[in-house]
Design an enzyme around this catalytic site. Structure first.
Site, PDB file in Angstrom:
ATOM      1  N   TYR A 142       2.202 -32.444  39.011  1.00 29.05           N
ATOM      2  CA  TYR A 142       2.995 -32.700  38.021  1.00 29.05           C
ATOM      3  C   TYR A 142       4.051 -33.900  38.034  1.00 29.05           C
ATOM      4  CZ  TYR A 142       1.835 -27.647  36.531  1.00 29.05           C
ATOM      5  OH  TYR A 142       1.309 -26.646  36.451  1.00 29.05           O
ATOM      6  N   LYS A 188      -8.142 -26.419  47.424  1.00 24.47           N
ATOM      7  CA  LYS A 188      -9.351 -26.369  46.723  1.00 24.47           C
ATOM      8  C   LYS A 188     -10.061 -27.544  47.753  1.00 24.47           C
ATOM      9  CE  LYS A 188     -12.414 -25.620  43.695  1.00 24.47           C
ATOM     10  NZ  LYS A 188     -13.369 -24.553  43.640  1.00 24.47           N
ATOM     11  N   ASP A 220      -9.689 -20.698  43.333  1.00 25.96           N
ATOM     12  CA  ASP A 220     -10.573 -19.886  42.423  1.00 25.96           C
ATOM     13  C   ASP A 220     -10.704 -18.382  43.196  1.00 25.96           C
ATOM     14  OD1 ASP A 220     -12.002 -21.293  44.204  1.00 25.96           O
ATOM     15  OD2 ASP A 220     -13.658 -21.788  42.897  1.00 25.96           O
ATOM     16  N   ASP A 244       1.900 -22.468  40.178  1.00 25.95           N
ATOM     17  CA  ASP A 244       2.614 -22.323  38.797  1.00 25.95           C
ATOM     18  C   ASP A 244       1.640 -21.427  38.111  1.00 25.95           C
ATOM     19  OD1 ASP A 244       3.745 -22.611  36.554  1.00 25.95           O
ATOM     20  OD2 ASP A 244       3.127 -24.663  35.823  1.00 25.95           O
ATOM     21  N   ASP A 248       2.398 -16.771  37.907  1.00 26.55           N
ATOM     22  CA  ASP A 248       2.322 -15.996  36.618  1.00 26.55           C
ATOM     23  C   ASP A 248       1.446 -14.810  36.842  1.00 26.55           C
ATOM     24  OD1 ASP A 248       4.684 -17.380  35.565  1.00 26.55           O
ATOM     25  OD2 ASP A 248       3.272 -18.159  33.781  1.00 26.55           O
TER      26      ASP A 248
END
Ligand SMILES: NC(=O)c1ccc[n+]([C@@H]2O[C@H](COP(=O)([O-])OP(=O)(O)OC[C@H]3O[C@@H](n4cnc5c(N)ncnc54)[C@H](O)[C@@H]3O)[C@@H](O)[C@H]2O)c1
Length: 355
Positions: A142, A188, A220, A244, A248
């Site tokens: 970000y 990852k 994943d 992020d 959620d």
């Protein structure tokens, strides 16, 4: 004699923000009446209200007061009123995190036995879920440069320095050390160079915490594990982008985003505490917003910034009792108002001290 007063910068924000902030502060006043904890609040414009009052989502006066405070308590910001404004309320959030150097975001995911039926997962899978996601907040995808958008191509950059990874690892390992002593590192690293660095630094920090068990998961696989075996985790440490998304997903398994607090922390200076949800403009002004997220946020602030773990526990027990007897707002299947739920929680708090 009461202890030295703590300064709390209060940012009520927009939409349901002021409604649930009022509830959180009523509960704070209720527990402090029964203890030595003494505090002062300063109300400050932020988000949409900052734009309306000072032309800036993070007015200079708000930032200055936040920097001087012992803790910043924020509700939620944003709403359709500012959708076409040149500066959006949400910019204030990025700016305050960066100005206070709040590089670690900490979000608990706990499903207590009384809430098990609200989870979209089967009871035998979700039972015992109690983990914390520690998300890097001020670097990664970000913030990395270069970034650009043209009509036929776009660039985003993921950048992490060793120092940025090390400091978030320390926050996560310290937390695990006080909890169930298990860390899950999410990355990852089969594809991304930053994830390879992430894993190397994790291994060197882990060597300094021999008591803490460490496991590594690709993001994943982790997104599947959160719904297939959520009770297996304790502290989950993730880069900004993955955190992020996973945080959620984790919130969803608790069955209501109207209950979950969060904290953003740096190395020094005040922490910032806020519920994980937004300003819920669809229900603002109706008096039916769930105040529990803000009340749990106040409990988190008391425990983490003011070492008032006992007061936090009293609040959390009162919240649990209130949920158990069904005095909840419509988002949790009840018919009670914000004020009725708050009053009920305060009755339980007062009751805990008069036993
Ligand atoms: N940190 C923040 O302040 C933050 C975070 C997310 C979104 N936002 C902003 O909030 C605004 C609304 O966003 P959104 O609708 O996507 O997300 P939201 O979290 O505000 O609402 C999503 C749904 O959850 C419900 N909800 C949320 N909190 C609740 C509560 N305490 N009690 C009962 N129901 C609750 C809402 O009514 C809505 O149906 C947007 O402007 C967005 O940018 C702010």
């Amino acid at each position: 004699m009461k202890a030295k007063e703590k300064q709390i910068a209060v940012l009520p924000g927009d939409g349901i923000g002021p409604e649930i902030m009022a509830a959180g502060l009523e509960v704070l006043a209720a527990v402090s009446q029964h203890s030595d904890f003494s505090y002062e609040t300063e109300f400050l414009p932020f988000g949409g209200r900052g734009i309306d009052e000072a032309g800036d989502p993070l007015p200079a006066q708000t930032l200055a007061a936040a920097k001087q405070s012992h803790a910043v308590l924020l509700s939620a910001i944003g709403g359709p009123k500012w959708d076409n404004s040149p500066r959006r309320p949400e910019q204030g959030l990025l700016e305050i995190r960066s100005a206070l150097n709040l590089f670690a975001n900490i979000r608990p995911t706990r499903v207590s036995d009384i809430q098990i039926d609200r989870s979209p997962l089967k009871a035998d899978i979700v039972r015992g879920t109690d983990f914390v996601i520690v998300r890097e907040l001020t670097s990664g995808a970000y913030f990395g440069k270069p970034r650009s958008l043209k009509t036929d191509e776009a660039i985003d950059t993921i950048y992490y320095s060793q120092n940025e990874v090390e400091r978030i690892m320390r926050i996560g390992f310290d937390l695990a050390d006080q909890r169930k002593k298990k860390v899950t590192i999410v990355d990852k690293s089969n594809v991304l160079a930053t994830s390879k660095l992430w894993r190397q630094v994790a291994a060197s920090v882990a060597a300094q915490y021999p008591e803490v068990e460490v496991e590594y998961r690709y993001v994943d696989a982790m997104s599947m594990a959160i719904i297939s075996q959520p009770a297996n985790f304790d502290v989950v440490i993730t880069p900004n982008l993955f955190g992020d998304i996973l945080s959620d997903e984790a919130a969803e398994i608790t069955g209501s985003i109207g209950q979950i607090p969060s904290m953003s922390a740096g190395e020094d200076g005040p922490n910032l505490y806020e519920p994980i949800h937004g300003s819920a403009p669809d229900i603002a002004g109706q008096g039916i917003a769930n105040p529990i997220s803000m009340i749990n946020t106040v409990a988190m602030m008391l425990r983490e910034s003011f070492q008032e773990g006992e007061l936090a526990q009293v609040i959390e027990a009162a919240v649990d009792a209130t949920i158990k007897d069904g005095t909840v707002t419509p988002d949790m299947g009840g018919k009670f108002t914000t004020q009725e739920v708050t009053n009920h929680i305060i009755d339980y708090i007062d009751g805990a001290y008069t036993k």
